[in-house]
Design a protein around this motif. Structure first.
Motif: not given
Length: 317
Positions: A193-198, A237-239, A249-251, A265-271
């Motif tokens: 299931q989806v928890v959240d989307v940003a 949440a998106p930055q 993104y903030l996880f 904080f996670v960068t736009g490429d997932g790092a």
């Protein structure tokens, strides 16, 4: 002579009887001596022993030694809270609701200390985004749970429908919150299931799944790719940045080592999914009831009964 002898014997016998009677009478009338009392003999106590008695053999097996207690892993669930901010002082929040239950939307102008109700007329509310200090939009279900876009420029006093904005917006379908709508189409990226989307930009977005999987898209949602996993993740949440610097993104997650909500904080490429996280002190946080918002360096966290504010993008609260 013979007669004389017989008379003598008779006299001797009579005399003997008289003497015997005297003896018997004397015996019967002699003074009585009471018998002596039994001497007191104290009870004999057992000698003290220096060895303990052997225990009786047990009929039950000995209990195994208990190892250290291990906390059960957190099981994320779909988020029921939404949060968005325009600044460190201005923010919006919502309880999602469902197709039968209107979402509850509120506005705060004092950093989340007090809240005023707002009613966009949606059931449920599946997207909430602040645009400036008085303007925000909400996406959710209309009367038949079809997607609807409403916007306010009066801090929630009045709302206007603008469904023409729907095609270019990121949101979860009101009637199926596992379906993610983006400018490039609708997809179901999660195996669970989806928890959240940003939504980060018109082409970039992230989805968090209940199994911890993180999926990213760079083509407006036409395709999605798994970039890693974050155990216990409960919100993202998106930055929001005016100059588009350091997009990401903030996880938020509930994990060992943090008595509250871990935020990274996670960068736009997932790092950065495995990087160390800051820890927000909210010990009563529960899966589903956590929401994040990030704008420039300001971040808000809504968890439990608290709204916390960070001025360093969630590193400290």
């Amino acid at each position: 002579m013979r007669w004389l002898q017989e008379n003598r014997l008779a006299a001797l016998g009579l005399a003997a009887l008289v003497v015997l009677n005297v003896i018997l009478i004397a015996f019967l009338f002699r003074p009585q001596t009471p018998p002596a009392a039994d001497p007191y003999i104290p009870p004999t106590e057992p000698e003290p022993t220096t060895t303990a008695p052997e225990p009786a053999p047990s009929t039950t097996a000995a209990a195994p030694e208990q190892g250290p207690t291990v906390a059960a892993p957190v099981e994320p669930v779909p988020a029921v809270r939404l949060l968005t901010i325009a600044s460190a002082e201005i923010g919006w929040r919502a309880m999602v609701g469902d197709c039968e239950t209107p979402g509850l939307v509120e506005f705060s102008g004092d950093g989340g200390q007090t809240w005023a109700s707002a009613d966009p007329g949606l059931a449920p509310v599946v997207r909430l985004k602040a645009l400036d200090e008085t303007t925000a939009f909400a996406i959710g279900g209309s009367g038949d749970c079809a997607p609807s876009f409403t916007i306010t420029s009066s801090a929630g006093t009045e709302w206007e429908s603008q469904d023409n904005e729907l095609p270019g917006a990121w949101y979860l379908e009101p009637a199926d919150r596992n379906a993610v709508h983006g400018p490039g189409g609708t997809a179901v990226p999660c195996a669970t299931q989806v928890v959240d989307v940003a939504g980060l930009t018109n082409t970039q977005a992230a989805v968090l799944c209940t199994d911890g999987a993180v999926h990213l898209t760079g083509d407006a949602g036409a395709t999605w790719a798994a970039v890693g996993s974050l155990t216990g993740a409960v919100a993202l949440a998106p930055q929001v940045s005016s100059d588009a610097s350091n997009p990401g993104y903030l996880f938020a997650s509930l994990e060992d080592g943090c008595d509250g909500v871990a935020v990274r904080f996670v960068t736009g490429d997932g790092a950065g999914l495995s990087d160390a996280a800051g820890c927000a002190p909210v010990p009563d946080a529960q899966p589903g009831a956590v929401a994040l918002a990030l704008n420039e360096g300001a971040a808000w966290l809504w968890a439990g009964e608290q709204v916390l504010v960070s001025s360093d993008a969630g590193a400290t609260w």
